[in-house]
Design an enzyme around this catalytic site. Structure first.
Site, PDB file in Angstrom:
ATOM      1  N   LYS A  22      36.204  40.567  51.712  1.00  0.00           N
ATOM      2  CA  LYS A  22      37.461  41.180  51.236  1.00  0.00           C
ATOM      3  C   LYS A  22      37.785  40.721  49.816  1.00  0.00           C
ATOM      4  CE  LYS A  22      41.505  39.078  52.555  1.00  0.00           C
ATOM      5  NZ  LYS A  22      42.428  38.704  51.491  1.00  0.00           N
ATOM      6  N   ASN A  23      37.725  39.396  49.594  1.00  0.00           N
ATOM      7  CA  ASN A  23      38.198  38.878  48.316  1.00  0.00           C
ATOM      8  C   ASN A  23      37.224  39.115  47.171  1.00  0.00           C
ATOM      9  OD1 ASN A  23      40.493  38.142  49.597  1.00  0.00           O
ATOM     10  ND2 ASN A  23      40.047  35.942  49.696  1.00  0.00           N
ATOM     11  N   CYS A 116      50.499  37.796  51.755  1.00  0.00           N
ATOM     12  CA  CYS A 116      50.857  36.833  52.793  1.00  0.00           C
ATOM     13  C   CYS A 116      51.888  35.841  52.257  1.00  0.00           C
ATOM     14  CB  CYS A 116      49.617  36.055  53.246  1.00  0.00           C
ATOM     15  SG  CYS A 116      48.538  36.991  54.344  1.00  0.00           S
ATOM     16  N   ARG A 121      53.301  31.726  44.958  1.00  0.00           N
ATOM     17  CA  ARG A 121      52.298  32.667  44.444  1.00  0.00           C
ATOM     18  C   ARG A 121      52.755  33.344  43.141  1.00  0.00           C
ATOM     19  NH1 ARG A 121      48.986  35.594  49.147  1.00  0.00           N
ATOM     20  NH2 ARG A 121      47.282  35.012  47.792  1.00  0.00           N
ATOM     21  N   ASP A 305      41.531  28.821  52.822  1.00  0.00           N
ATOM     22  CA  ASP A 305      41.461  29.970  53.744  1.00  0.00           C
ATOM     23  C   ASP A 305      40.824  29.623  55.093  1.00  0.00           C
ATOM     24  OD1 ASP A 305      42.651  31.491  51.819  1.00  0.00           O
ATOM     25  OD2 ASP A 305      40.825  32.502  51.179  1.00  0.00           O
ATOM     26  N   ARG A 397      44.267  42.574  57.982  1.00  0.00           N
ATOM     27  CA  ARG A 397      44.091  42.566  56.523  1.00  0.00           C
ATOM     28  C   ARG A 397      42.757  41.958  56.132  1.00  0.00           C
ATOM     29  NH1 ARG A 397      49.673  40.848  53.841  1.00  0.00           N
ATOM     30  NH2 ARG A 397      48.419  41.457  52.059  1.00  0.00           N
TER      31      ARG A 397
HETATM   32  N1  EPU Z   1      49.176  30.104  40.849  1.00  0.00           N
HETATM   33  C1  EPU Z   1      50.157  29.962  39.904  1.00  0.00           C
HETATM   34  N2  EPU Z   1      50.230  30.889  38.902  1.00  0.00           N
HETATM   35  C2  EPU Z   1      49.363  31.944  38.829  1.00  0.00           C
HETATM   36  C3  EPU Z   1      48.354  32.063  39.810  1.00  0.00           C
HETATM   37  C4  EPU Z   1      48.290  31.140  40.818  1.00  0.00           C
HETATM   38  O1  EPU Z   1      50.963  29.034  39.933  1.00  0.00           O
HETATM   39  O2  EPU Z   1      49.482  32.749  37.892  1.00  0.00           O
HETATM   40  C5  EPU Z   1      49.104  29.116  41.950  1.00  0.00           C
HETATM   41  C6  EPU Z   1      49.422  29.776  43.302  1.00  0.00           C
HETATM   42  O3  EPU Z   1      50.813  29.820  43.540  1.00  0.00           O
HETATM   43  C7  EPU Z   1      48.689  28.885  44.273  1.00  0.00           C
HETATM   44  C8  EPU Z   1      47.454  28.442  43.476  1.00  0.00           C
HETATM   45  O4  EPU Z   1      47.768  28.678  42.105  1.00  0.00           O
HETATM   46  O5  EPU Z   1      49.441  27.770  44.579  1.00  0.00           O
HETATM   47  C9  EPU Z   1      46.168  29.173  43.856  1.00  0.00           C
HETATM   48  O6  EPU Z   1      46.291  30.556  43.616  1.00  0.00           O
HETATM   49  P1  EPU Z   1      45.066  31.490  43.229  1.00  0.00           P
HETATM   50  O7  EPU Z   1      45.518  32.315  42.065  1.00  0.00           O
HETATM   51  O8  EPU Z   1      43.824  30.683  43.071  1.00  0.00           O
HETATM   52  O9  EPU Z   1      44.947  32.380  44.503  1.00  0.00           O
HETATM   53  P2  EPU Z   1      44.991  33.955  44.612  1.00  0.00           P
HETATM   54  O10 EPU Z   1      44.159  34.567  43.540  1.00  0.00           O
HETATM   55  O11 EPU Z   1      46.384  34.404  44.776  1.00  0.00           O
HETATM   56  C10 EPU Z   1      42.860  34.046  46.134  1.00  0.00           C
HETATM   57  C11 EPU Z   1      42.535  34.642  47.469  1.00  0.00           C
HETATM   58  C12 EPU Z   1      43.280  33.886  48.549  1.00  0.00           C
HETATM   59  C13 EPU Z   1      42.838  32.439  48.512  1.00  0.00           C
HETATM   60  C14 EPU Z   1      43.097  31.854  47.121  1.00  0.00           C
HETATM   61  C15 EPU Z   1      42.605  30.435  46.958  1.00  0.00           C
HETATM   62  C16 EPU Z   1      42.095  36.928  46.883  1.00  0.00           C
HETATM   63  C17 EPU Z   1      42.478  38.349  46.987  1.00  0.00           C
HETATM   64  N3  EPU Z   1      42.905  36.049  47.453  1.00  0.00           N
HETATM   65  O12 EPU Z   1      44.281  34.172  45.993  1.00  0.00           O
HETATM   66  O13 EPU Z   1      42.911  34.474  49.785  1.00  0.00           O
HETATM   67  O14 EPU Z   1      43.542  31.698  49.456  1.00  0.00           O
HETATM   68  O15 EPU Z   1      42.456  32.674  46.113  1.00  0.00           O
HETATM   69  O16 EPU Z   1      41.264  30.352  47.227  1.00  0.00           O
HETATM   70  O17 EPU Z   1      41.049  36.621  46.331  1.00  0.00           O
HETATM   71  C18 EPU Z   1      43.152  35.040  52.035  1.00  0.00           C
HETATM   72  O18 EPU Z   1      42.111  35.717  51.935  1.00  0.00           O
HETATM   73  O19 EPU Z   1      43.688  34.765  53.148  1.00  0.00           O
HETATM   74  C19 EPU Z   1      43.792  34.538  50.819  1.00  0.00           C
HETATM   75  C20 EPU Z   1      45.053  34.155  50.775  1.00  0.00           C
END
Ligand code: EPU
Length: 422
Positions: A22-23, A116, A121, A305, A397
């Site tokens: 998915k990701n 989620c 986030r 995850d 999802r």
């Molecule tokens: N963060 C910030 N500012 C930003 C971006 C992120 O403060 O601009 C913080 C977030 O609040 C969080 C941390 O950085 O505390 C990590 O966020 P990251 O941006 O790395 O995560 P994401 O891109 O929102 C992806 C996956 C998530 C997975 C995380 C960490 C996708 C679509 N989602 O999320 O997947 O947990 O990386 O590996 O790629 C899941 O599949 O269940 C899922 C939540």
């Protein structure tokens, strides 16, 4: 509302092929809009979030079809760079449209994304990265308008290796003028997959998988055929499910290198593995052992995850285990639900202290988010008696028909769909 009804106590056994990630698929689908023409992507799982992404692409003027595991996206008719607010609110990954639409149209309008409820986030790192490439950003309430006459390569240092920010900046920089160097980039396998996809379209990117990614701007991109990598989190979920039920399962079409930290932790818990190419055999004939300390951190460390799923294994282990969650502040919502099934877990700030119990018991529980939901399904497979898992749209999802996947391995699990009058 649909529910899963699970009779616990059957060891999982048999062979399973792991579906696409998915990701990886979500940012790749978003990136497809940068090249005009028809793309064919294979190994795309049939998930709610993928359906939302295809709906967003259609709302922008693309044609998008999903047959079997193949998605065809025709992007030459795309005319809009305004992602509808209603679709933005349905998932976090809608934010991946920012970089690609900015690159193709020079402007993009999005809204704060949904997803989620596992923490604050924020998207500040995405926005700072796009600004560094020359984009102007106006935020009015929920709405974010981002414009750029032209994007210019830049040196960007991320304050934190955010997966999404790394991906958005990579996509925006692909057609910028000059070279972009992204430092402290996230190193997840899905970022390597995005690099490979973008390069297959004609981009010039090196370094994904390390903390420094270099993107040399190109003038144009062409549509392509591409196969998505296997889903390491689904694979990890099946590994834990096999172990908690004291079963023996063969996983095919996985990349064991993507699961190194997970296999390391599970081995410490006494889970046994045989690995050969893209096949992993897993078994756990005896009660798992406690693991003193697990800390979730960006790849290649232990993934957030899989935190909830591994907590289920440890809740049945012999002894006291500790898990510290460092990525998302709201990712312990499964603890209350597991406690209703008899688990003995105490949370103090970002750490969970898990005292293993000999058994869990069936109960009615609620999936509060995607991975918490997967954890409850695993707990139910191991529990004595019947468990009803509610709010399973969260699970849909990220897991393609989880009940079919697990019943194929001998689990007694059924989806209950109420008739409309209920
Ligand atoms: N963060 C910030 N500012 C930003 C971006 C992120 O403060 O601009 C913080 C977030 O609040 C969080 C941390 O950085 O505390 C990590 O966020 P990251 O941006 O790395 O995560 P994401 O891109 O929102 C992806 C996956 C998530 C997975 C995380 C960490 C996708 C679509 N989602 O999320 O997947 O947990 O990386 O590996 O790629 C899941 O599949 O269940 C899922 C939540």
């Amino acid at each position: 509302m649909e529910k899963l009804v699970i009779e616990g106590g059957r060891p999982l056994s048999g062979t399973i092929q792991i579906h696409g990630a998915k990701n990886a698929a979500l940012p790749i689908l978003a990136a497809s809009i940068m090249a005009s023409g028809t793309h064919k992507l294979s190994n795309v799982p049939d998930l709610l979030d993928i359906q939302v992404m295809l709906e967003i692409l259609r709302s922008l003027g693309c044609q998008a079809e999903h047959y079997g595991d193949t998605v065809t996206v025709q992007t030459s008719t795309a005319y809009s760079s305004h992602v509808p607010e209603e679709l933005m609110g349905q998932m976090r990954s809608s934010i991946f449209l920012m970089g690609p639409l900015l690159a193709r149209f020079g402007s993009v309008t999005v809204y704060q994304p949904g997803g989620c409820a596992i923490g604050e986030r924020k998207i500040d790192l995405h926005l700072k990265g796009l600004q560094a490439l020359g984009a102007k950003i106006e935020e009015t309430g929920n709405r974010i308008v981002c414009t750029a006459d032209s994007l210019q390569g830049a040196e960007i240092v991320l304050d934190f290796p955010s997966v999404g920010a790394t991906e958005n900046i990579m996509m925006a920089a692909v057609m910028a003028e000059g070279v972009t160097t992204l430092y402290n980039a996230a190193r997840e396998p899905e970022i390597q997959d995005l690099q490979n996809f973008l390069n297959t379209m004609g981009a010039d990117i090196i370094g994904a998988g390390t903390d420094t990614i270099t993107i040399s701007g190109v003038r144009s991109l062409s549509p392509c055929l591409y196969r998505i990598i296997p889903d390491r989190i689904v694979a990890g979920t099946v590994l834990v499910a096999a172990a908690v039920t004291k079963g023996g399962v063969t996983l095919e079409r996985v990349n064991p290198a993507h699961l190194t930290s997970v296999i390391h932790v599970l081995r410490r818990a006494g889970v046994q593995f045989a690995i050969d190419g893209d096949i992993i055999q897993v078994s756990c004939p005896t009660r798992p052992k406690a693991v003193e300390r697990i800390v979730t951190s960006p790849h290649p460390s232990f993934p957030t995850d899989l935190q909830a799923q591994v907590m289920v294994l440890l809740s049945l282990a012999d002894g006291l285990s500790v898990i510290k969650e460092t990525i998302f502040e709201g990712r312990f919502k499964h603890v209350d639900e597991l406690s209703r099934m008899g688990a003995d877990i105490r949370v103090d700030l970002s750490s969970a202290f898990i005292r293993g119990v000999p058994r869990l018991y069936g109960a009615t529980v609620e999936a509060t988010d995607l991975r918490a939901g997967a954890a409850l399904v695993i707990a139910a497979l191991a529990a004595h008696g019947t468990t009803i898992v509610e709010q399973i749209h969260h699970i849909d999802r990220g897991y393609d028909r989880i009940e079919e996947m697990l019943s194929g391995l001998g689990a007694t699990i059924k989806r209950y769909t109420p008739v409309p009058s209920e």
